[in-house]
Design an enzyme around this catalytic site. Structure first.
Site, PDB file in Angstrom:
ATOM      1  N   CYS A 247      10.795 -13.868 -69.132  1.00  0.00           N
ATOM      2  CA  CYS A 247      10.408 -15.222 -69.512  1.00  0.00           C
ATOM      3  C   CYS A 247      11.146 -15.919 -68.419  1.00  0.00           C
ATOM      4  CB  CYS A 247      11.132 -15.768 -70.748  1.00  0.00           C
ATOM      5  SG  CYS A 247      11.064 -17.396 -71.258  1.00  0.00           S
TER       6      CYS A 247
ATOM      7  N   GLU B 143       5.363 -11.625 -73.570  1.00  0.00           N
ATOM      8  CA  GLU B 143       4.781 -12.713 -72.913  1.00  0.00           C
ATOM      9  C   GLU B 143       3.462 -12.873 -72.949  1.00  0.00           C
ATOM     10  OE1 GLU B 143       6.424 -15.134 -70.900  1.00  0.00           O
ATOM     11  OE2 GLU B 143       8.124 -14.576 -72.291  1.00  0.00           O
TER      12      GLU B 143
END
Length: 201
Positions: A129, A194
């Site tokens: 992230c 993600e």
């Protein structure tokens, strides 16, 4: 090669895959429909609340040298990143208070919170992230969207201050003593989450 550098090498093709995702491509072009970004924004807001909890769980385990960094990361997420989301929510009509996690958000946050039971695993799991958004921001800033709302989003993640926070995460990961094979496994799974997160519910 440091552990973080090795993970970044593995992750670059996965960032390229994110850049080709219709949601990211729409942000880059400034043409993403408001309804899609509104839904993504609500999901990311809920994600970030748990992301702060991940930093907090890791801080409890952290060596003294890392404690301040983790507190700073939690503070930055709470006060800077969530402030951006609240500001954009007003412009896109997002209802952050009534948002409910979709499947990608629920799966990703559960993965992160579980991974944070171990210090090295948790740092490897969250690195996609931090590093991923810093990398996306830098790439998108090369040809930023004309829409000022999307431009502000890009500028936040392209900001050198955000890159500095990412660098601190990389340093903590390198100093954590994490098993490289386990770190790679958690990192790759995080990168997969993600990508899945861009599939707006």
């Amino acid at each position: 090669m440091s552990l973080a550098a090795r993970l970044e090498e593995i992750g670059r093709p996965m960032v390229d895959e994110q850049l080709r995702h219709p949601t990211v491509a729409g942000i880059a072009a400034g043409t993403l429909p408001d309804a899609v970004f509104r839904s993504w924004l609500e999901q990311d807001y809920l994600y970030l609340l748990d992301y702060i909890r991940v930093f907090s769980r890791l801080a409890w385990q952290a060596p003294d040298a890392h404690l301040g960094d983790l507190v700073d990361l939690a503070h930055s997420t709470l006060h800077d990143e969530l402030a951006l989301h609240r500001s954009l929510a007003a412009e896109f009509g997002a209802d952050l208070d009534r948002a409910v996690k979709g499947a990608p958000c629920a799966a990703y946050t559960a993965f992160l919170l579980d991974a944070a039971a171990d210090y090295g695993d948790g740092l490897a799991a969250l690195y996609p992230c931090m590093w991923g958004y810093s990398t996306l921001g830098a790439r998108l800033a090369l040809d930023p969207p004309a829409d000022p709302r999307y431009r502000r989003w890009v500028d936040t993640y392209a900001d050198p201050a955000f890159a500095d926070l990412t660098g601190r995460c990389a340093q903590m990961l390198d100093e954590s003593g994490a098993d490289p094979a386990r770190a790679e496994r958690f990192f790759v799974e995080g990168m997969r989450h993600e990508l899945a997160f861009w599939d707006v519910p």
